[in-house]
Scaffold this motif. Structure first.
Motif, short mmCIF file in Angstrom:
data_model
loop_
_atom_site.label_atom_id
_atom_site.label_comp_id
_atom_site.label_asym_id
_atom_site.label_seq_id
_atom_site.Cartn_x
_atom_site.Cartn_y
_atom_site.Cartn_z
N PHE A 91 0.85 -1.19 0.00
CA PHE A 91 0.00 0.00 0.00
C PHE A 91 0.89 1.24 0.00
O PHE A 91 1.88 1.30 0.73
CB PHE A 91 -0.82 0.04 1.29
N ILE A 111 -1.12 -1.59 -4.47
CA ILE A 111 -2.22 -0.67 -4.18
C ILE A 111 -1.65 0.74 -3.96
O ILE A 111 -1.39 1.15 -2.83
CB ILE A 111 -3.03 -1.11 -2.94
N GLY A 113 -1.64 4.94 -3.92
CA GLY A 113 -2.58 5.99 -3.59
C GLY A 113 -2.79 6.93 -4.76
O GLY A 113 -1.84 7.34 -5.42
N LYS A 132 -5.87 3.04 -4.19
CA LYS A 132 -6.24 3.57 -2.88
C LYS A 132 -6.67 5.02 -3.07
O LYS A 132 -5.86 5.85 -3.48
CB LYS A 132 -5.04 3.46 -1.94
N PHE A 134 -7.09 8.31 -1.73
CA PHE A 134 -6.53 8.92 -0.51
C PHE A 134 -6.22 10.39 -0.72
O PHE A 134 -5.62 10.74 -1.73
CB PHE A 134 -5.25 8.15 -0.12
N ILE A 157 -10.18 1.35 -3.11
CA ILE A 157 -10.25 1.24 -1.65
C ILE A 157 -10.05 2.64 -1.07
O ILE A 157 -8.93 3.16 -1.09
CB ILE A 157 -9.19 0.29 -1.08
N THR A 159 -9.33 5.32 1.73
CA THR A 159 -8.58 5.30 2.98
C THR A 159 -8.34 6.73 3.42
O THR A 159 -8.10 7.60 2.59
CB THR A 159 -7.23 4.58 2.80
N GLY A 179 -10.06 1.13 3.85
CA GLY A 179 -8.87 1.12 4.69
C GLY A 179 -9.15 1.96 5.93
O GLY A 179 -9.59 3.11 5.82
#
Length: 215
Positions: A91, A111, A113, A132, A134, A157, A159, A179
């Protein structure tokens, strides 16, 4: 390593717990608590105490029960060290093409960001398995819904800013998982060894994921 199976496991879980700078003495009871609550995808940030050794030890003890990965990975050197230690996913808070390509070459889940559609497409084209979003707090669940039309083929995902009140909405709007850091990994409860309260928090997040999936 079986990356395909690991990816299915990550998506099935719906919750990625972000473990950042958890005291080493508390790490294993915390992980046991999360697993007992059904949270079995665990991201240990590489800025944590003795992070690579901890990843190695967690893999050795919990390999049958949890997916263990590395977070806050910014460089290829950090990615290599994490993967050498046994990390099953990498990540990052940002998109570094070299980190993505290294993760792909070493057959672990990548993964990175991202925030903008351009970053998402570039990351996906570089080989990222999931992106991700973010910080998710800056855009909210509707942003993921808006992306589903043109970019729904890219797993996302969110987060950063995910909490028990918005988890179901993020899932409902297209997230394959969320996340979760501080809103789940409560430092005060950890310090007090209040594992029962932490388990309740983890179970609540799992329930919200299922609600978002329509279960």
């Amino acid at each position: 390593m079986n990356k395909v199976k690991d990816l299915e496991r990550l998506k099935s879980s719906g919750v990625v717990a972000v473990l950042r700078r958890v005291p080493k003495a508390k790490l294993f009871p915390l992980v046991e608590t999360l697993i007992s609550a059904g949270v079995n995808v665990l991201e240990l940030t590489v800025d944590s105490e003795d992070s690579y050794q901890s990843i190695k030890e967690l893999r050795e003890q919990f390999s049958d029960q949890a997916l263990i990965g590395a977070g806050t990975v910014l460089t290829t050197d950090e990615a290599n060290q994490a993967i050498d230690a046994g990390a099953q996913f990498v990540f990052s808070p940002s998109f570094n093409e070299e980190v993505v390509k290294l993760s792909v070459e070493r057959e672990v889940i990548s993964i990175p960001g991202v925030m903008t559609p351009t970053e998402m497409v570039k990351a996906h084209q570089a080989g990222a398995d999931v992106v991700k979003i973010f910080p998710a707090s800056a855009v909210g669940p509707k942003y993921l819904k808006d992306l589903q039309g043109p970019l729904g083929h890219i797993p996302m995902i969110p987060t950063g800013g995910v909490n028990v009140d918005n988890t179901a909405s993020f899932i409902r709007n297209g997230a394959v998982a969320v996340g979760i850091g501080g809103s789940l990994i409560d430092n005060q409860l950890i310090e007090q060894d209040d594992w029962a309260a932490l388990k309740e928090k983890a179970e609540a997040f799992k329930a919200e994921v299922e609600k978002g999936r329509g279960a």
